[in-house]
Write an enzyme that holds these catalytic residues in place. Structure first.
Site, PDB file in Angstrom:
ATOM      1  N   PRO A  87       0.822  -1.217   0.000  1.00 43.34           N
ATOM      2  CA  PRO A  87       0.000   0.000   0.000  1.00 43.34           C
ATOM      3  C   PRO A  87       0.857   1.269   0.000  1.00 43.34           C
ATOM      4  O   PRO A  87       0.408   2.331  -0.392  1.00 43.34           O
ATOM      5  CB  PRO A  87      -0.810  -0.093   1.301  1.00 43.34           C
ATOM      6  CG  PRO A  87      -0.656  -1.485   1.777  1.00 43.34           C
ATOM      7  CD  PRO A  87       0.622  -2.014   1.220  1.00 43.34           C
ATOM      8  N   GLU A 114       1.534  -8.753   7.688  1.00 46.42           N
ATOM      9  CA  GLU A 114       1.787  -7.292   7.698  1.00 46.42           C
ATOM     10  C   GLU A 114       2.814  -6.913   6.637  1.00 46.42           C
ATOM     11  O   GLU A 114       3.194  -5.759   6.537  1.00 46.42           O
ATOM     12  CB  GLU A 114       2.305  -6.870   9.081  1.00 46.42           C
ATOM     13  CG  GLU A 114       1.354  -7.166  10.225  1.00 46.42           C
ATOM     14  CD  GLU A 114      -0.041  -6.629   9.960  1.00 46.42           C
ATOM     15  OE1 GLU A 114      -0.997  -7.424  10.038  1.00 46.42           O
ATOM     16  OE2 GLU A 114      -0.164  -5.434   9.637  1.00 46.42           O
ATOM     17  N   ARG A 156      -2.052  -7.052 -21.477  1.00 45.26           N
ATOM     18  CA  ARG A 156      -2.846  -6.606 -22.622  1.00 45.26           C
ATOM     19  C   ARG A 156      -2.076  -5.624 -23.509  1.00 45.26           C
ATOM     20  O   ARG A 156      -2.497  -5.331 -24.617  1.00 45.26           O
ATOM     21  CB  ARG A 156      -4.164  -5.992 -22.184  1.00 45.26           C
ATOM     22  CG  ARG A 156      -4.052  -4.712 -21.401  1.00 45.26           C
ATOM     23  CD  ARG A 156      -5.414  -4.225 -20.946  1.00 45.26           C
ATOM     24  NE  ARG A 156      -6.231  -3.725 -22.030  1.00 45.26           N
ATOM     25  CZ  ARG A 156      -6.113  -2.510 -22.570  1.00 45.26           C
ATOM     26  NH1 ARG A 156      -5.131  -1.708 -22.175  1.00 45.26           N
ATOM     27  NH2 ARG A 156      -6.927  -2.120 -23.529  1.00 45.26           N
ATOM     28  N   ASP A 171      -6.761   3.692 -25.173  1.00 42.61           N
ATOM     29  CA  ASP A 171      -7.066   3.469 -23.756  1.00 42.61           C
ATOM     30  C   ASP A 171      -7.176   4.785 -22.995  1.00 42.61           C
ATOM     31  O   ASP A 171      -6.479   5.758 -23.306  1.00 42.61           O
ATOM     32  CB  ASP A 171      -5.897   2.705 -23.099  1.00 42.61           C
ATOM     33  CG  ASP A 171      -5.979   1.213 -23.326  1.00 42.61           C
ATOM     34  OD1 ASP A 171      -7.063   0.724 -23.705  1.00 42.61           O
ATOM     35  OD2 ASP A 171      -4.957   0.549 -23.130  1.00 42.61           O
TER      36      ASP A 171
END
Ligand SMILES: Nc1cc(-c2ccc3cc[nH]c3c2)n[nH]1
Length: 245
Positions: A87, A114, A156, A171
């Site tokens: 994160p 963690e 992709r 895109d």
């Protein structure tokens, strides 16, 4: 041929990589995806991969020794670029996806608990590029889903993976004309569905008008949904005289 190695205690999370685009790319030999069970390098009877955190606090931390043996085994004889979902990492975006799609060999290290003892990233940064990467500002229970997201976004972009290579050019966020823009709405048959008509310009066959209309819609949607991206747009783009935003 790009090689992807993924180390995880839940390799079954990656079954989805056998289907659709990525599955076909693997069959075609465009992508070589190798999954590794981290516990194979834990030697105690319980195959322990975690321990209590130094400094105290809740939860467990993944042991450096096990990761060290796993990464040494997987990378022997070569130096991939190592990606560690977290994160607290560098934001994953279309630009980073494009960059990673150009790499010959990626190694994804999936943490749980963690996280992974920080010395693992320190150690491998001495001999390969190591990026800690976040796929968004929310907290997952482990890195596996983040790797699925990144592998799909990267896969992709590989030549021959997308049926129509043009799609990647158009895109949202793609470098070039769609930079800092999200895509506008799309339509297909029937021309009227439950009383809703397709915008007439799209049926006009006038490609110039269609292109302009699509750009206007992309800008309109970017301004509405992503004001922080719209702020980065060239002012000329936003206030073109013939653009009714
Ligand atoms: N963008 C984002 C990454 C993560 C993540 C990544 C790895 C681990 C390991 C344990 N919890 C994790 C959470 N959450 N959100």
């Amino acid at each position: 041929m790009m090689r992807l190695d993924i180390i995880s205690i839940f390799p079954e999370y990656f079954a989805p990589l056998d289907v659709s685009l990525i599955g076909k790319a693997r069959e075609r030999g465009t992508l070589d995806v190798r999954l590794h069970q981290l516990r194979d390098w834990a030697h105690d009877v319980h195959k322990t991969v975690d321990d209590t955190p130094y400094g105290g606090g809740p939860g467990m931390v993944m042991k450096p020794e096990v990761w060290g043996e796993a990464i040494d085994a997987v990378t022997e004889g070569g130096t991939p670029r190592m990606i560690v979902p977290t994160p607290s990492g560098r934001p994953f975006d279309q630009e980073l996806a494009q960059e990673l799609a150009g790499e010959p060999w990626l190694l994804f290290a999936c943490g749980r608990y963690e996280g992974i003892d920080s010395r693992v990233m320190q150690e491998y940064a001495t001999r390969m590029r190591v990026d800690e990467v976040s796929i968004g500002d929310y907290v997952l229970a482990g890195g596996e889903v983040a790797v699925l997201v990144m592998v799909e976004a990267i896969g992709r972009l590989l030549p021959g993976v997308l049926g129509n290579a043009q799609s990647a050019v158009d895109d949202s966020f793609a470098p070039g004309s769609m930079r800092n823009l999200v895509e506008g709405p799309v339509y297909t048959k029937p021309p009227v569905w439950r009383g809703h008509e397709v915008p007439a310009v799209l049926l006009s066959g006038h490609h110039g008008n269609v292109a302009r209309w699509r750009r206007d819609e992309a800008i309109r949607r970017t301004v509405r949904n992503r004001p922080e991206l719209a702020a980065a747009l060239d002012p000329a783009t936003l206030d073109k005289h013939d653009r009714k935003l």
